[in-house]
Motif scaffolding. Structure first.
Motif, PDB file in Angstrom:
ATOM      1  N   PHE A 167       0.857  -1.180   0.000  1.00 32.59           N
ATOM      2  CA  PHE A 167       0.000   0.000   0.000  1.00 32.59           C
ATOM      3  C   PHE A 167       0.892   1.228   0.000  1.00 32.59           C
ATOM      4  N   THR A 168       0.303   2.368  -0.284  1.00 36.84           N
ATOM      5  CA  THR A 168       1.030   3.626  -0.276  1.00 36.84           C
ATOM      6  C   THR A 168       0.411   4.549   0.762  1.00 36.84           C
ATOM      7  N   ALA A 169       1.141   5.621   1.078  1.00 34.97           N
ATOM      8  CA  ALA A 169       0.609   6.611   2.014  1.00 34.97           C
ATOM      9  C   ALA A 169      -0.678   7.214   1.455  1.00 34.97           C
ATOM     10  N   LYS A 170      -0.744   7.344   0.136  1.00 30.76           N
ATOM     11  CA  LYS A 170      -1.949   7.886  -0.505  1.00 30.76           C
ATOM     12  C   LYS A 170      -3.133   6.938  -0.299  1.00 30.76           C
ATOM     13  N   ASP A 171      -2.877   5.633  -0.417  1.00 28.14           N
ATOM     14  CA  ASP A 171      -3.939   4.652  -0.197  1.00 28.14           C
ATOM     15  C   ASP A 171      -4.524   4.794   1.205  1.00 28.14           C
ATOM     16  N   ILE A 172      -3.654   4.928   2.192  1.00 24.71           N
ATOM     17  CA  ILE A 172      -4.093   5.022   3.584  1.00 24.71           C
ATOM     18  C   ILE A 172      -4.822   6.333   3.839  1.00 24.71           C
ATOM     19  N   ALA A 173      -4.309   7.426   3.273  1.00 24.01           N
ATOM     20  CA  ALA A 173      -4.936   8.730   3.475  1.00 24.01           C
ATOM     21  C   ALA A 173      -6.343   8.764   2.882  1.00 24.01           C
ATOM     22  N   GLU A 174      -6.535   8.077   1.749  1.00 22.96           N
ATOM     23  CA  GLU A 174      -7.829   8.109   1.069  1.00 22.96           C
ATOM     24  C   GLU A 174      -8.827   7.109   1.635  1.00 22.96           C
ATOM     25  N   TRP A 214       4.472   3.852  11.212  1.00 24.20           N
ATOM     26  CA  TRP A 214       3.062   3.585  10.935  1.00 24.20           C
ATOM     27  C   TRP A 214       2.867   2.540   9.847  1.00 24.20           C
ATOM     28  N   ARG A 215       3.739   2.531   8.858  1.00 23.42           N
ATOM     29  CA  ARG A 215       3.586   1.555   7.771  1.00 23.42           C
ATOM     30  C   ARG A 215       3.809   0.133   8.305  1.00 23.42           C
ATOM     31  N   ASP A 216       4.812  -0.016   9.142  1.00 25.18           N
ATOM     32  CA  ASP A 216       5.091  -1.307   9.763  1.00 25.18           C
ATOM     33  C   ASP A 216       3.900  -1.746  10.618  1.00 25.18           C
ATOM     34  N   LEU A 217       3.315  -0.815  11.365  1.00 23.22           N
ATOM     35  CA  LEU A 217       2.171  -1.123  12.230  1.00 23.22           C
ATOM     36  C   LEU A 217       0.976  -1.604  11.401  1.00 23.22           C
ATOM     37  N   ILE A 218       0.622  -0.842  10.386  1.00 25.01           N
ATOM     38  CA  ILE A 218      -0.553  -1.190   9.582  1.00 25.01           C
ATOM     39  C   ILE A 218      -0.351  -2.528   8.867  1.00 25.01           C
ATOM     40  N   THR A 219       0.852  -2.759   8.367  1.00 20.23           N
ATOM     41  CA  THR A 219       1.142  -4.024   7.685  1.00 20.23           C
ATOM     42  C   THR A 219       0.972  -5.198   8.634  1.00 20.23           C
ATOM     43  N   LYS A 220       1.435  -5.029   9.877  1.00 15.04           N
ATOM     44  CA  LYS A 220       1.327  -6.121  10.847  1.00 15.04           C
ATOM     45  C   LYS A 220      -0.124  -6.370  11.262  1.00 15.04           C
ATOM     46  N   VAL A 221      -0.920  -5.320  11.339  1.00 14.95           N
ATOM     47  CA  VAL A 221      -2.345  -5.516  11.615  1.00 14.95           C
ATOM     48  C   VAL A 221      -2.973  -6.355  10.514  1.00 14.95           C
ATOM     49  N   ARG A 222      -2.674  -6.015   9.260  1.00 20.21           N
ATOM     50  CA  ARG A 222      -3.240  -6.773   8.138  1.00 20.21           C
ATOM     51  C   ARG A 222      -2.766  -8.232   8.171  1.00 20.21           C
ATOM     52  N   LYS A 223      -1.504  -8.453   8.495  1.00 17.60           N
ATOM     53  CA  LYS A 223      -1.002  -9.826   8.600  1.00 17.60           C
ATOM     54  C   LYS A 223      -1.766 -10.596   9.677  1.00 17.60           C
ATOM     55  N   GLY A 224      -1.986  -9.923  10.818  1.00 18.19           N
ATOM     56  CA  GLY A 224      -2.714 -10.576  11.897  1.00 18.19           C
ATOM     57  C   GLY A 224      -4.142 -10.908  11.526  1.00 18.19           C
ATOM     58  N   LEU A 225      -4.771 -10.050  10.730  1.00 22.97           N
ATOM     59  CA  LEU A 225      -6.142 -10.304  10.284  1.00 22.97           C
ATOM     60  C   LEU A 225      -6.199 -11.458   9.285  1.00 22.97           C
ATOM     61  N   GLU A 226      -5.187 -11.585   8.453  1.00 21.51           N
ATOM     62  CA  GLU A 226      -5.209 -12.577   7.385  1.00 21.51           C
ATOM     63  C   GLU A 226      -4.792 -13.967   7.835  1.00 21.51           C
ATOM     64  N   LEU A 274      -5.200   3.343  17.554  1.00 22.34           N
ATOM     65  CA  LEU A 274      -6.484   2.790  17.108  1.00 22.34           C
ATOM     66  C   LEU A 274      -6.857   3.267  15.719  1.00 22.34           C
ATOM     67  N   ARG A 275      -6.573   4.521  15.422  1.00 24.78           N
ATOM     68  CA  ARG A 275      -6.882   5.031  14.083  1.00 24.78           C
ATOM     69  C   ARG A 275      -6.074   4.275  13.026  1.00 24.78           C
ATOM     70  N   LEU A 276      -4.797   4.037  13.308  1.00 25.77           N
ATOM     71  CA  LEU A 276      -3.953   3.311  12.361  1.00 25.77           C
ATOM     72  C   LEU A 276      -4.394   1.857  12.218  1.00 25.77           C
ATOM     73  N   ILE A 277      -4.751   1.232  13.329  1.00 31.11           N
ATOM     74  CA  ILE A 277      -5.199  -0.161  13.283  1.00 31.11           C
ATOM     75  C   ILE A 277      -6.389  -0.315  12.344  1.00 31.11           C
ATOM     76  N   MET A 278      -7.345   0.583  12.480  1.00 36.48           N
ATOM     77  CA  MET A 278      -8.561   0.453  11.684  1.00 36.48           C
ATOM     78  C   MET A 278      -8.329   0.789  10.214  1.00 36.48           C
ATOM     79  N   LYS A 279      -7.231   1.431   9.881  1.00 36.67           N
ATOM     80  CA  LYS A 279      -6.885   1.667   8.475  1.00 36.67           C
ATOM     81  C   LYS A 279      -6.551   0.356   7.758  1.00 36.67           C
ATOM     82  N   ALA A 280      -6.212  -0.678   8.541  1.00 37.79           N
ATOM     83  CA  ALA A 280      -5.840  -1.956   7.938  1.00 37.79           C
ATOM     84  C   ALA A 280      -7.023  -2.881   7.734  1.00 37.79           C
TER      85      ALA A 280
END
Length: 323
Positions: free
Chosen positions: A7-14, A199-211, A35-41
């Motif tokens: 993902f890109t910073a633009k993807d997360i911002a949008e 933040w990128r590392d955090l969001i990526t790890k949330v997605r990994k945990g969900l998947e 929490l805001r970053l977690i829910m972005k994933a």
């Protein structure tokens, strides 16, 4: 588990926020940012269960809510048990054809009090049973919601209302419990640590945990200006310093195999870039007493134990320490 999610910073911002502004958190609140970053994933339909604590209180003062997804408040000790029930109910409803979505993610949120101490029995049981959910520990290192009392996640030397620094006792006398390693010992498919500065590392790890198929655990560092007596404008800077000093290294364990994350691997490859712990400690009022002649040995002990834990982690990750 999909490990190449990009993902890109633009993807997360949008992407629309699912944890919304307007909550009652303090200025500079680290957990609110987390929490805001977690829910972005989030990847689709998501249900969140939240243990009693700061984030439960500030995000759900009736009749308002900061949650744009189904959200449940549960008792201090039962976030993982509640997530287990939600996940089991989803399976039954799918079998009965009452839920059409292929995937409904379940996220359990709790602070250090509700994870290290009061909730560890429910968490251990849920993981042992193999429920498919992501448990996120937002760690502000004390029971902040009820008066800044020490927890199993409070670090050595920190002054709290129940481990006050005085003329004899230098704050908390015990070390911080290695909660993420305890979760790895449960043979979980996925465990990781994260910090909001990265933040990128955090969001990526949330997605990994969900998947991942099964339980996942993410330990996220979350500064609290009120409890730490730090500048509210410095919370994200603190979340950088704690990694640069290797007090809170970033890593992940997939099926028990440890691997350093990119921000922390820098200090394995270039040890001279690792900062002394005093740079992190000296900007927090809860550690102010450690910089007096009477307690300066505690600072030295924190440095020593930090270095020892870092070397043990390097061995687990198979990283040879360069001179």
């Amino acid at each position: 588990m999909q490990t190449e999610w990009k993902f890109t910073a633009k993807d997360i911002a949008e992407k629309p926020d699912l944890f919304l502004s307007g909550h009652r958190a303090c200025a500079g609140c680290g957990p609110a940012t987390v929490l805001r970053l977690i829910m972005k994933a989030a990847r689709g339909p998501t249900i969140v269960t939240n243990a009693t604590g700061c984030m439960e209180v500030v995000s759900s003062i009736y009749p308002y809510t900061s949650w744009a997804v189904p959200w449940l408040h549960t008792a201090f000790e039962t976030a993982a048990a509640n997530a287990s029930g939600i996940e089991a109910a989803i399976k039954i409803l799918k079998k009965k054809g009452r839920i059409k979505q292929e995937q409904v993610d379940v996220i359990a949120l709790a602070g250090d009090g509700g994870t290290y101490d009061i909730g560890i029995q429910a968490l251990s049981g849920a993981v042992e049973r193999g429920h498919d959910f992501l448990y996120v520990l937002y760690d502000n290192e004390a029971y902040m919601n009820t008066g800044i009392q020490r927890s199993g996640g409070t670090p050595l030397g920190a002054s709290t209302t129940t481990s006050p620094a005085g003329t004899i006792i230098p704050g908390k006398l015990e070390r911080k419990k290695p909660i993420a390693d305890i979760m790895v010992a449960h043979d979980m498919p996925y465990v990781g640590t994260a910090s909001p500065y990265y933040w990128r590392d955090l969001i990526t790890k949330v997605r990994k945990g969900l998947e991942v198929n099964g339980p996942a655990f993410l330990h996220v560092f979350a500064p609290c200006p009120r409890g730490w007596r730090s500048d509210p404008a410095k919370s994200i800077e603190l979340s950088r310093l704690v990694v640069e000093t290797c007090i809170f290294p970033l890593w992940e364990a997939v099926n028990g195999e440890y691997k350093l994350s990119t921000p922390s691997r820098l200090f394995a490859l270039s040890p001279q870039k690792k900062k002394p712990v005093k740079e992190y400690l000296q900007v927090q009022g809860r550690f102010r007493h450690l910089f007096t002649p009477k307690f300066e040995k505690i600072t030295e002990e924190i440095q020593r134990t930090t270095d020892e834990r870092w070397q043990r982690l390097l061995k687990k990750c198979g990283e040879a320490q360069k001179p």
